[in-house]
Write a protein that holds these residues in place. Structure first.
Motif, mmCIF file in Angstrom:
data_model
loop_
_atom_site.group_PDB
_atom_site.id
_atom_site.type_symbol
_atom_site.label_atom_id
_atom_site.label_comp_id
_atom_site.label_asym_id
_atom_site.label_seq_id
_atom_site.Cartn_x
_atom_site.Cartn_y
_atom_site.Cartn_z
ATOM 1 N N THR A 1 0.815 -1.214 0.000
ATOM 2 C CA THR A 1 0.000 0.000 0.000
ATOM 3 C C THR A 1 0.850 1.265 0.000
ATOM 4 O O THR A 1 0.317 2.366 0.001
ATOM 5 N N LYS A 2 2.170 1.095 -0.002
ATOM 6 C CA LYS A 2 3.086 2.226 0.016
ATOM 7 C C LYS A 2 4.346 1.819 -0.739
ATOM 8 O O LYS A 2 4.699 0.635 -0.758
ATOM 9 N N VAL B 1 8.560 -4.789 4.050
ATOM 10 C CA VAL B 1 7.227 -4.238 3.788
ATOM 11 C C VAL B 1 6.617 -3.605 5.031
ATOM 12 O O VAL B 1 5.774 -2.711 4.938
ATOM 13 N N GLY B 2 7.033 -4.076 6.211
ATOM 14 C CA GLY B 2 6.436 -3.546 7.438
ATOM 15 C C GLY B 2 4.941 -3.814 7.462
ATOM 16 O O GLY B 2 4.473 -4.909 7.133
ATOM 17 N N ASN B 3 4.182 -2.773 7.822
ATOM 18 C CA ASN B 3 2.724 -2.892 7.863
ATOM 19 C C ASN B 3 2.057 -2.261 6.650
ATOM 20 O O ASN B 3 0.833 -2.057 6.647
ATOM 21 N N ASN B 4 2.839 -1.962 5.628
ATOM 22 C CA ASN B 4 2.314 -1.309 4.427
ATOM 23 C C ASN B 4 1.771 -2.339 3.437
ATOM 24 O O ASN B 4 2.200 -2.410 2.280
ATOM 25 N N VAL B 5 0.819 -3.140 3.898
ATOM 26 C CA VAL B 5 0.287 -4.228 3.086
ATOM 27 C C VAL B 5 -1.228 -4.323 3.250
ATOM 28 O O VAL B 5 -1.799 -3.817 4.213
ATOM 29 N N ALA B 6 -1.845 -4.964 2.296
ATOM 30 C CA ALA B 6 -3.278 -5.252 2.347
ATOM 31 C C ALA B 6 -3.505 -6.583 1.646
ATOM 32 O O ALA B 6 -2.684 -7.015 0.838
ATOM 33 N N SER B 7 -4.608 -7.226 1.959
ATOM 34 C CA SER B 7 -4.935 -8.494 1.306
ATOM 35 C C SER B 7 -5.888 -8.236 0.146
ATOM 36 O O SER B 7 -6.812 -7.425 0.246
ATOM 37 N N VAL B 8 -5.654 -8.918 -0.961
ATOM 38 C CA VAL B 8 -6.520 -8.826 -2.137
ATOM 39 C C VAL B 8 -6.749 -10.223 -2.686
ATOM 40 O O VAL B 8 -5.956 -11.137 -2.459
ATOM 41 N N THR C 1 12.842 -1.175 -5.957
ATOM 42 C CA THR C 1 11.667 -0.394 -5.569
ATOM 43 C C THR C 1 10.385 -1.115 -5.975
ATOM 44 O O THR C 1 10.251 -1.570 -7.109
ATOM 45 N N ILE C 2 9.463 -1.209 -5.032
ATOM 46 C CA ILE C 2 8.146 -1.806 -5.283
ATOM 47 C C ILE C 2 7.116 -0.713 -5.028
ATOM 48 O O ILE C 2 7.060 -0.154 -3.935
ATOM 49 N N TYR C 3 6.326 -0.403 -6.021
ATOM 50 C CA TYR C 3 5.426 0.729 -5.925
ATOM 51 C C TYR C 3 4.074 0.340 -5.321
ATOM 52 O O TYR C 3 3.631 -0.810 -5.435
#
Length: 235
Positions: free
Chosen positions: A69-70, A78-85, A112-114
């Protein structure tokens, strides 16, 4: 005599049944209901609908995977900058499933991962090396030597400056200002927003630069004579 015989013969005939008048028609018998056929028709409809649903599900099986998500910079987790899809399941794609998130958080991005990218396993590794032709240089910057809100992924130019803001050459002479590095990428800022200080006042920043500029940048950083300026990212 003939007349009597004819009359007698006629009297022996059966009388024709009287035809009902038009207004006295017999009622039509009620149609026989067939509940078994109706139930069978309903059953066939349900079976058809169920079969269509199964075909749709089989044609588009879904799996829960990780999406960032970031923007994640090279060398960062990634830390907590994730979401499930949910995505269509495809054995040819190495998706990182949501159930594997704990393991993913121990890895680092290779590049870099956008934001908005669905993560695949090849994007992360235990250890991430520096890209060929690049080098990372650590800086310790005072307030005023970096732009406010500096964060990982920003593009900056690095200038060597003396106490009076002019460029200081390696032999101690002073000349007009000039860039040590025209374009550098902020690889790491401790808390991600330019707010974590080293010691009492200095901010630790790591830059990724072209390898041929690393020595000059490290030399200037050693004497605290580097200032960063935010610049647009080149295409």
């Amino acid at each position: 005599m003939k007349i009597q015989e004819r009359t007698g013969a006629g009297s022996g005939r059966a009388a024709a049944p009287a035809q009902p008048s038009v207004g006295d028609r017999l009622p039509t018998p009620p149609r026989e209901r067939k509940p078994a056929l109706a139930a069978l028709a309903v059953l066939l409809i349900l079976v058809g609908a169920l079969g269509a649903t199964m075909l749709v599900l089989q044609a588009g099986d879904r799996v829960e995977v990780v999406q960032v998500t970031k923007d994640i910079q090279a060398g960062e987790p990634v830390g907590n900058n994730v979401a499930s899809v949910l995505v269509a399941e495809d054995d040819s794609i190495n998706y990182v499933k949501w159930s594997q998130l704990a393991t993913l958080k121990t890895l680092k991005a290779k590049s870099t991962i956008y934001a908005g990218t669905v993560v695949i396993g090849d994007m992360f590794a235990d250890k991430v090396g520096v890209t060929e032709g690049k080098a990372t240089v650590g800086l310790s910057l005072k307030a005023g030597q970096y732009p406010t809100g500096l964060k990982a992924g920003d593009t900056v130019a690095a200038y060597r400056v003396g106490a009076n803001g002019s460029k200081t050459d390696s032999d101690g002479s002073s000349s007009g200002g000039g860039a040590i590095v025209d374009q550098a990428t902020v690889a790491y800022v401790p808390d991600g927003n330019g707010g974590e200080l080293v010691g009492s006042s200095n901010l630790a920043v790591t830059l990724t630069v072209d390898a041929d500029a690393a020595a000059a940048l490290a030399q200037a950083a050693a004497v605290g004579e580097v200032a960063l300026v935010a610049v647009p990212r080149s295409n």
